[in-house]
Design a protein around this motif. Structure first.
Motif, mmCIF file in Angstrom:
data_model
loop_
_atom_site.group_PDB
_atom_site.id
_atom_site.type_symbol
_atom_site.label_atom_id
_atom_site.label_comp_id
_atom_site.label_asym_id
_atom_site.label_seq_id
_atom_site.Cartn_x
_atom_site.Cartn_y
_atom_site.Cartn_z
ATOM 1 N N CYS A 41 -9.808 10.272 6.359
ATOM 2 C CA CYS A 41 -9.672 9.603 4.868
ATOM 3 C C CYS A 41 -8.178 10.253 4.801
ATOM 4 C CB CYS A 41 -10.804 10.444 4.037
ATOM 5 S SG CYS A 41 -11.828 9.154 3.820
ATOM 6 N N LYS A 42 -7.624 9.373 4.109
ATOM 7 C CA LYS A 42 -6.182 9.736 3.566
ATOM 8 C C LYS A 42 -6.528 9.999 2.008
ATOM 9 C CE LYS A 42 -1.618 8.509 3.551
ATOM 10 N NZ LYS A 42 -1.073 9.340 2.242
ATOM 11 N N VAL A 43 -5.722 11.322 1.677
ATOM 12 C CA VAL A 43 -5.991 11.738 0.138
ATOM 13 C C VAL A 43 -4.235 11.555 -0.263
ATOM 14 C CG1 VAL A 43 -6.115 13.351 -1.628
ATOM 15 C CG2 VAL A 43 -7.837 13.120 0.031
ATOM 16 N N GLY A 44 -3.932 10.637 -1.320
ATOM 17 C CA GLY A 44 -2.608 10.475 -1.466
ATOM 18 C C GLY A 44 -2.278 10.161 -2.959
ATOM 19 N N LEU A 45 -1.007 9.810 -3.400
ATOM 20 C CA LEU A 45 -0.715 9.377 -4.593
ATOM 21 C C LEU A 45 0.311 8.274 -4.581
ATOM 22 C CD1 LEU A 45 2.667 10.471 -5.364
ATOM 23 C CD2 LEU A 45 1.256 12.566 -4.892
ATOM 24 N N SER A 46 0.252 7.406 -5.610
ATOM 25 C CA SER A 46 1.096 6.352 -5.670
ATOM 26 C C SER A 46 1.037 5.860 -7.098
ATOM 27 C CB SER A 46 0.606 5.121 -4.605
ATOM 28 O OG SER A 46 1.414 4.111 -4.775
ATOM 29 N N PHE A 55 0.727 -1.322 2.988
ATOM 30 C CA PHE A 55 1.698 -0.626 3.816
ATOM 31 C C PHE A 55 1.401 0.240 4.838
ATOM 32 C CE2 PHE A 55 4.717 -2.468 0.795
ATOM 33 C CZ PHE A 55 5.502 -3.387 1.721
ATOM 34 N N LEU A 56 0.412 1.011 4.397
ATOM 35 C CA LEU A 56 -0.200 2.142 5.357
ATOM 36 C C LEU A 56 -1.211 1.135 6.315
ATOM 37 C CD1 LEU A 56 -1.246 4.792 3.033
ATOM 38 C CD2 LEU A 56 0.366 5.115 4.818
ATOM 39 N N SER A 57 -1.816 0.241 6.069
ATOM 40 C CA SER A 57 -2.497 -0.551 6.993
ATOM 41 C C SER A 57 -1.834 -1.018 8.148
ATOM 42 C CB SER A 57 -3.222 -1.626 6.362
ATOM 43 O OG SER A 57 -4.136 -0.907 5.424
ATOM 44 N N GLN A 58 -0.623 -1.411 7.504
ATOM 45 C CA GLN A 58 0.557 -2.076 8.489
ATOM 46 C C GLN A 58 0.737 -0.991 9.581
ATOM 47 O OE1 GLN A 58 3.313 -4.506 6.611
ATOM 48 N NE2 GLN A 58 2.430 -6.272 6.910
ATOM 49 N N TYR A 60 -0.264 1.885 10.296
ATOM 50 C CA TYR A 60 -1.340 2.470 11.143
ATOM 51 C C TYR A 60 -2.133 1.324 12.163
ATOM 52 C CZ TYR A 60 -0.721 7.156 9.078
ATOM 53 O OH TYR A 60 0.071 8.283 8.933
ATOM 54 N N GLU A 61 -1.924 0.258 11.720
ATOM 55 C CA GLU A 61 -2.451 -1.011 12.646
ATOM 56 C C GLU A 61 -4.029 -0.649 12.354
ATOM 57 O OE1 GLU A 61 -0.988 -1.080 16.236
ATOM 58 O OE2 GLU A 61 0.921 -1.595 15.770
ATOM 59 N N ALA A 62 -4.461 -0.490 10.972
ATOM 60 C CA ALA A 62 -5.889 -0.369 10.890
ATOM 61 C C ALA A 62 -6.149 -1.131 9.477
ATOM 62 C CB ALA A 62 -6.228 0.956 10.586
ATOM 63 N N ASN A 63 -7.467 -1.310 9.203
ATOM 64 C CA ASN A 63 -7.818 -1.985 7.912
ATOM 65 C C ASN A 63 -8.319 -0.939 7.173
ATOM 66 O OD1 ASN A 63 -8.535 -3.610 5.958
ATOM 67 N ND2 ASN A 63 -10.528 -4.421 6.811
ATOM 68 N N LEU A 64 -7.555 -0.164 6.357
ATOM 69 C CA LEU A 64 -7.976 0.852 5.504
ATOM 70 C C LEU A 64 -8.801 0.538 4.429
ATOM 71 C CD1 LEU A 64 -4.620 3.031 5.340
ATOM 72 C CD2 LEU A 64 -6.307 3.235 6.807
ATOM 73 N N GLN A 65 -9.851 1.194 4.316
ATOM 74 C CA GLN A 65 -10.827 0.892 3.057
ATOM 75 C C GLN A 65 -10.628 1.690 2.170
ATOM 76 O OE1 GLN A 65 -13.244 -1.533 3.476
ATOM 77 N NE2 GLN A 65 -11.996 -1.882 5.525
ATOM 78 N N ILE A 66 -10.676 1.189 0.757
ATOM 79 C CA ILE A 66 -10.406 2.197 -0.502
ATOM 80 C C ILE A 66 -11.582 2.637 -0.924
ATOM 81 C CG2 ILE A 66 -9.817 1.631 -2.965
ATOM 82 C CD1 ILE A 66 -8.111 -0.588 -2.433
ATOM 83 N N ARG A 67 -11.715 3.810 -0.821
ATOM 84 C CA ARG A 67 -12.861 4.808 -1.375
ATOM 85 C C ARG A 67 -12.747 5.269 -2.866
ATOM 86 N NH1 ARG A 67 -15.657 2.312 1.419
ATOM 87 N NH2 ARG A 67 -15.524 2.511 3.688
ATOM 88 N N ALA A 68 -11.574 5.271 -3.342
ATOM 89 C CA ALA A 68 -11.278 6.005 -4.631
ATOM 90 C C ALA A 68 -9.787 5.553 -5.121
ATOM 91 C CB ALA A 68 -11.852 7.335 -4.803
ATOM 92 N N THR A 94 -0.696 10.506 14.012
ATOM 93 C CA THR A 94 0.489 10.493 15.062
ATOM 94 C C THR A 94 1.931 10.810 14.268
ATOM 95 O OG1 THR A 94 -0.788 8.513 15.941
ATOM 96 C CG2 THR A 94 1.762 8.800 16.259
ATOM 97 N N LYS A 95 2.523 11.682 14.784
ATOM 98 C CA LYS A 95 3.671 12.205 14.033
ATOM 99 C C LYS A 95 4.519 11.300 13.838
ATOM 100 C CE LYS A 95 6.772 16.464 13.938
ATOM 101 N NZ LYS A 95 6.838 17.840 14.680
ATOM 102 N N GLY A 96 5.270 11.450 12.557
ATOM 103 C CA GLY A 96 6.427 10.409 12.396
ATOM 104 C C GLY A 96 6.152 9.169 11.369
ATOM 105 N N LEU A 97 4.820 9.011 11.688
ATOM 106 C CA LEU A 97 4.146 7.859 10.753
ATOM 107 C C LEU A 97 4.278 8.266 9.297
ATOM 108 C CD1 LEU A 97 1.357 6.264 12.873
ATOM 109 C CD2 LEU A 97 3.819 5.373 12.720
#
Length: 146
Positions: A41-46, A55-58, A60-68, A94-97
Motif C-alpha cells: 500500500c502507498k500512503v501519500g498526499l495530493s 500517473f502512479l499506475s503508469q 509502476y505498471e500496475a492497476n492501483l486500487q483506491i483504498r481511501a 524500485t529506487k528512482g520511481l
C-alpha cells in the motif's frame, strides 16, 4: 476489451496534467490517500488524488486500487503521522520511481487498520484546525468589540 487509457482520454478529451512535485508548502488543505498494489500500500498526499493514481499506475505498471481518499486541513502533517505509525511495515520499491519510499507491506487487516487510522487522523487534524480557528475568532472579536 477496451483500453482503459483510451477511456480516460475520451472522458477528459485530453491527458490529465502531470502532478506537481512535492514541496515544503504542502502543509495546506488537500487529500491523503491509500492506494493498494497487491500486498503493498502507498500512503501519500495530493491535491488531485485520482490524477495521482493514474500517473502512479503508469509509472509502476500496475492497476492501483483506491483504498481511501480523505480531505484534511494539513495533508503533509497527516502523511507524516501515517508514515510514523506504520513505519514497521515500511517497504522500498524500485529506487528512482516517483514515491518509491512511501510503500508499506500489508495484509487485509493492516489495510483496514490503515484506512481507520487515516480517517481518524484526518478527523483529528480537521478538528484541531476548527478549534484553533474558533479561538482566534473569539479573541479577535473580544479585542474588536471591547
Amino acid at each position: 476489451m477496451r483500453n482503459p487509457k483510451a477511456t480516460l482520454f475520451l472522458r477528459h478529451q485530453r491527458p490529465p496534467k502531470k502532478p506537481k512535485p512535492k514541496r515544503k508548502s504542502d502543509y495546506v488543505p488537500g487529500f491523503n490517500y491509500i492506494f493498494q498494489d497487491g500486498d503493498l500500500c502507498k500512503v501519500g498526499l495530493s491535491e488531485r488524488p485520482k490524477t495521482r493514481r493514474y500517473f502512479l499506475s503508469q509509472e509502476y505498471e500496475a492497476n492501483l486500487q483506491i483504498r481511501a481518499i480523505v480531505f484534511t486541513m494539513n495533508m503533509r502533517l497527516t502523511e507524516k503521522m501515517m508514515h510514523r505509525i506504520f513505519e514497521r511495515s515500511h517497504y522500498l520499491r524500485t529506487k528512482g520511481l516517483d514515491g518509491y519510499t512511501e510503500w508499506f507491506q500489508v495484509n487485509p487487516w493492516r489495510v483496514l487498520r490503515m484506512q481507520v487510522t487515516l480517517f481518524l487522523l484526518c478527523w483529528l487534524v480537521n478538528f484541531v484546525y476548527l478549534v484553533i480557528t474558533v479561538l482566534v475568532l473569539m479573541l479577535f472579536c473580544s479585542l474588536l468589540f471591547r
